[in-house]
Design an enzyme around this catalytic site. Sequence first.
Site, PDB file in Angstrom:
ATOM      1  N   ILE A 138       0.908  -1.189  -0.079  1.00  0.00           N
ATOM      2  CA  ILE A 138       0.208  -0.086  -0.065  1.00  0.00           C
ATOM      3  C   ILE A 138       0.777   1.209  -0.183  1.00  0.00           C
ATOM      4  O   ILE A 138       1.708   1.455   0.791  1.00  0.00           O
ATOM      5  CB  ILE A 138      -0.919  -0.017   1.509  1.00  0.00           C
ATOM      6  CG1 ILE A 138      -2.002  -1.338   1.129  1.00  0.00           C
ATOM      7  CG2 ILE A 138      -1.472   1.302   1.214  1.00  0.00           C
ATOM      8  CD1 ILE A 138      -2.886  -1.584   2.215  1.00  0.00           C
ATOM      9  N   PRO A 139       0.880   2.210  -0.872  1.00  0.00           N
ATOM     10  CA  PRO A 139       1.737   3.223  -1.003  1.00  0.00           C
ATOM     11  C   PRO A 139       1.301   4.317  -0.001  1.00  0.00           C
ATOM     12  O   PRO A 139       0.785   5.257  -0.224  1.00  0.00           O
ATOM     13  CB  PRO A 139       1.478   3.834  -2.443  1.00  0.00           C
ATOM     14  CG  PRO A 139      -0.173   3.588  -2.922  1.00  0.00           C
ATOM     15  CD  PRO A 139      -0.436   2.174  -1.957  1.00  0.00           C
ATOM     16  N   CYS A 140       1.583   3.993   1.287  1.00  0.00           N
ATOM     17  CA  CYS A 140       1.383   5.156   2.061  1.00  0.00           C
ATOM     18  C   CYS A 140       2.221   6.374   2.144  1.00  0.00           C
ATOM     19  O   CYS A 140       1.692   7.348   2.745  1.00  0.00           O
ATOM     20  CB  CYS A 140       1.936   4.278   3.497  1.00  0.00           C
ATOM     21  SG  CYS A 140       0.790   3.038   3.941  1.00  0.00           S
ATOM     22  N   HIS A 141       3.308   6.267   1.515  1.00  0.00           N
ATOM     23  CA  HIS A 141       4.080   7.395   1.083  1.00  0.00           C
ATOM     24  C   HIS A 141       3.374   8.684   0.427  1.00  0.00           C
ATOM     25  O   HIS A 141       3.939   9.641   0.299  1.00  0.00           O
ATOM     26  CB  HIS A 141       5.474   7.133   0.522  1.00  0.00           C
ATOM     27  CG  HIS A 141       5.222   6.547  -0.850  1.00  0.00           C
ATOM     28  ND1 HIS A 141       4.816   5.423  -1.223  1.00  0.00           N
ATOM     29  CD2 HIS A 141       5.313   7.342  -2.132  1.00  0.00           C
ATOM     30  CE1 HIS A 141       4.802   5.199  -2.387  1.00  0.00           C
ATOM     31  NE2 HIS A 141       5.055   6.266  -2.915  1.00  0.00           N
TER      32      HIS A 141
END
Length: 122
Positions: free
Chosen positions: A58-61
């Site tokens: 998941i691209p939390c950034h």
Amino acid sequence: MSQSPDKQQFIADVYNIVSQIPCGKVLTYGAIARLAGWPNHSRMVGWALRTVGSSLMIPCHRVVNSQGRMAPMWAEQAEMLRNEGVVFRKHPHDNCVDLSAPRPNTKNRYLLSTEEKGKNGH
């Protein structure tokens, strides 16, 4: 007094929304909370994202706060966003994302429901 969201469903909704943020774009914690149906729970979005395992991809950034600031104690976040072409403010002492730059349209196509993702084979 507002009712609290079901914890597991809220986390699933947050993961679903964040997983759909396109490369080179960001959303705020507040926008994610609104999309999940809990507009007053932006801090809970941050809590949910801290529990993401790296295996989930998941691209939390791509999530920042309402001022464009990144997560504290995560130095790599700025580099990851810059590598994706995210625009940062020009002020030399300000390491914040420029939230006036184009971002995902949170009202339609960028964020697919789970059902739509299944139909499109994503």
